[in-house]
Design a protein around this motif. Structure first.
Motif, PDB file in Angstrom:
ATOM      1  N   GLU A  93       0.821  -1.213   0.000  1.00 23.30           N
ATOM      2  CA  GLU A  93       0.000   0.000   0.000  1.00 23.30           C
ATOM      3  C   GLU A  93       0.855   1.262   0.000  1.00 23.30           C
ATOM      4  O   GLU A  93       2.049   1.221   0.254  1.00 23.30           O
ATOM      5  N   GLU A  94       0.178   2.358  -0.258  1.00 23.80           N
ATOM      6  CA  GLU A  94       0.786   3.687  -0.151  1.00 23.80           C
ATOM      7  C   GLU A  94       0.314   4.302   1.159  1.00 23.80           C
ATOM      8  O   GLU A  94      -0.865   4.243   1.486  1.00 23.80           O
ATOM      9  N   ILE A  95       1.265   4.873   1.900  1.00 24.67           N
ATOM     10  CA  ILE A  95       0.942   5.430   3.220  1.00 24.67           C
ATOM     11  C   ILE A  95       1.400   6.881   3.272  1.00 24.67           C
ATOM     12  O   ILE A  95       2.531   7.189   2.891  1.00 24.67           O
ATOM     13  N   GLU A  96       0.539   7.759   3.760  1.00 22.91           N
ATOM     14  CA  GLU A  96       0.904   9.170   3.913  1.00 22.91           C
ATOM     15  C   GLU A  96       1.362   9.439   5.339  1.00 22.91           C
ATOM     16  O   GLU A  96       0.867   8.823   6.289  1.00 22.91           O
ATOM     17  N   ASP A  97       2.310  10.358   5.479  1.00 26.00           N
ATOM     18  CA  ASP A  97       2.842  10.777   6.784  1.00 26.00           C
ATOM     19  C   ASP A  97       3.316   9.599   7.629  1.00 26.00           C
ATOM     20  O   ASP A  97       3.044   9.507   8.822  1.00 26.00           O
ATOM     21  N   TRP A  98       4.062   8.698   7.002  1.00 26.41           N
ATOM     22  CA  TRP A  98       4.596   7.520   7.690  1.00 26.41           C
ATOM     23  C   TRP A  98       5.885   7.882   8.424  1.00 26.41           C
ATOM     24  O   TRP A  98       6.684   8.671   7.949  1.00 26.41           O
ATOM     25  N   LYS A  99       6.085   7.303   9.605  1.00 23.33           N
ATOM     26  CA  LYS A  99       7.291   7.547  10.400  1.00 23.33           C
ATOM     27  C   LYS A  99       8.080   6.251  10.549  1.00 23.33           C
ATOM     28  O   LYS A  99       7.519   5.222  10.922  1.00 23.33           O
ATOM     29  N   MET A 100       9.384   6.331  10.294  1.00 17.02           N
ATOM     30  CA  MET A 100      10.265   5.187  10.469  1.00 17.02           C
ATOM     31  C   MET A 100      10.454   4.869  11.950  1.00 17.02           C
ATOM     32  O   MET A 100      10.560   3.711  12.338  1.00 17.02           O
ATOM     33  N   ALA A 101      10.513   5.899  12.770  1.00 18.86           N
ATOM     34  CA  ALA A 101      10.663   5.752  14.212  1.00 18.86           C
ATOM     35  C   ALA A 101       9.948   6.921  14.885  1.00 18.86           C
ATOM     36  O   ALA A 101       9.775   7.981  14.279  1.00 18.86           O
ATOM     37  N   LYS A 102       9.569   6.732  16.118  1.00 17.98           N
ATOM     38  CA  LYS A 102       8.799   7.756  16.828  1.00 17.98           C
ATOM     39  C   LYS A 102       9.531   9.090  16.934  1.00 17.98           C
ATOM     40  O   LYS A 102       8.911  10.144  16.918  1.00 17.98           O
ATOM     41  N   ASP A 103      10.852   9.045  17.025  1.00 25.93           N
ATOM     42  CA  ASP A 103      11.628  10.273  17.216  1.00 25.93           C
ATOM     43  C   ASP A 103      12.017  10.963  15.906  1.00 25.93           C
ATOM     44  O   ASP A 103      12.739  11.955  15.935  1.00 25.93           O
ATOM     45  N   LEU A 104      11.536  10.460  14.776  1.00 25.57           N
ATOM     46  CA  LEU A 104      11.870  11.053  13.473  1.00 25.57           C
ATOM     47  C   LEU A 104      10.654  11.722  12.853  1.00 25.57           C
ATOM     48  O   LEU A 104       9.518  11.315  13.106  1.00 25.57           O
ATOM     49  N   PRO A 105      10.876  12.717  12.003  1.00 20.03           N
ATOM     50  CA  PRO A 105       9.736  13.340  11.323  1.00 20.03           C
ATOM     51  C   PRO A 105       9.144  12.374  10.293  1.00 20.03           C
ATOM     52  O   PRO A 105       9.831  11.482   9.801  1.00 20.03           O
ATOM     53  N   ILE A 134      10.383 -12.631   6.569  1.00 23.88           N
ATOM     54  CA  ILE A 134       9.379 -11.731   6.010  1.00 23.88           C
ATOM     55  C   ILE A 134       9.668 -10.360   6.581  1.00 23.88           C
ATOM     56  O   ILE A 134       9.776 -10.202   7.796  1.00 23.88           O
ATOM     57  N   GLN A 135       9.817  -9.369   5.702  1.00 23.82           N
ATOM     58  CA  GLN A 135      10.146  -8.024   6.176  1.00 23.82           C
ATOM     59  C   GLN A 135       9.276  -6.987   5.484  1.00 23.82           C
ATOM     60  O   GLN A 135       9.058  -7.053   4.277  1.00 23.82           O
ATOM     61  N   GLU A 136       8.804  -6.035   6.282  1.00 25.31           N
ATOM     62  CA  GLU A 136       8.113  -4.877   5.721  1.00 25.31           C
ATOM     63  C   GLU A 136       9.193  -3.900   5.269  1.00 25.31           C
ATOM     64  O   GLU A 136      10.097  -3.568   6.032  1.00 25.31           O
ATOM     65  N   VAL A 137       9.094  -3.467   4.029  1.00 26.48           N
ATOM     66  CA  VAL A 137      10.064  -2.529   3.464  1.00 26.48           C
ATOM     67  C   VAL A 137       9.286  -1.319   2.955  1.00 26.48           C
ATOM     68  O   VAL A 137       8.267  -1.464   2.278  1.00 26.48           O
ATOM     69  N   TYR A 138       9.787  -0.147   3.296  1.00 28.82           N
ATOM     70  CA  TYR A 138       9.142   1.095   2.885  1.00 28.82           C
ATOM     71  C   TYR A 138      10.075   1.833   1.933  1.00 28.82           C
ATOM     72  O   TYR A 138      11.298   1.748   2.052  1.00 28.82           O
ATOM     73  N   VAL A 139       9.478   2.550   1.001  1.00 28.38           N
ATOM     74  CA  VAL A 139      10.251   3.347   0.055  1.00 28.38           C
ATOM     75  C   VAL A 139       9.664   4.756   0.063  1.00 28.38           C
ATOM     76  O   VAL A 139       8.449   4.929  -0.066  1.00 28.38           O
ATOM     77  N   ALA A 140      10.538   5.731   0.271  1.00 28.79           N
ATOM     78  CA  ALA A 140      10.109   7.136   0.291  1.00 28.79           C
ATOM     79  C   ALA A 140      11.063   7.950  -0.566  1.00 28.79           C
ATOM     80  O   ALA A 140      12.230   7.592  -0.744  1.00 28.79           O
TER      81      ALA A 140
END
Length: 154
Positions: free
Chosen positions: A99-111, A135-141
């Motif tokens: 899926e496509e996700i808006e305003d996703w954060k890699m970690a709580k302390d990051l924008p 099995i790994q979730e991978v994000y691309v930004a």
């Protein structure tokens, strides 16, 4: 040539031209969409990893990831865990689009990143302990006009 034959030729030419235009835009849409390009980055990353080319896979990481892992540590850990520890020379992988996700954060302390594309990657290894899978979730930004890999640390 009769008038009717000329009309038929013109009609065939027009249909051919319309089909070529549709084919051209389908090609452009397919290969230049965010979905295609983001999946291509994930494929490239794991193709480098398959070859043990951790230098080039590290280059595809987002700066948030590079801040977490310096290049030397990343290369050493990846080689140690997957090659030395598990005794696997390489692996096979498949990518499942999610899926496509808006305003996703890699970690709580990051924008947040404005938009991320989430993929599920299945890696299958054959090593000294037999066959096993990850099995790994991978994000691309997007970062500075380039698509880059992120992992979830939440």
């Amino acid at each position: 040539m009769s008038r009717r034959q000329a009309k038929n030729k013109f009609l065939l030419l027009m249909i051919g031209a319309v089909l070529l235009i549709i084919l051209f835009f389908s090609f452009i849409f397919r290969f230049f969409t965010d979905e295609y390009r983001t999946k291509a980055v994930v494929e490239e990353f794991y193709e480098h990893e398959q070859k043990g080319d951790f230098t080039d896979s590290w280059e595809l990481l987002h700066s948030f990831m590079k801040d977490r892992w310096n290049k030397g540590a990343f290369m050493q850990d990846r080689a140690h865990v997957f090659i030395n520890h598990f005794g696997a020379d390489t692996f096979q992988f498949t990518i499942e689009e999610a899926e496509e996700i808006e305003d996703w954060k890699m970690a709580k302390d990051l924008p947040p990143v404005v938009k991320a594309h989430k993929f599920i990657v299945f890696q299958t290894y054959k090593g000294k302990y037999g066959k096993f899978s990850f099995i790994q979730e991978v994000y691309v930004a997007e970062e500075h006009g380039e698509w880059r890999i992120l992992w979830d640390y939440n």
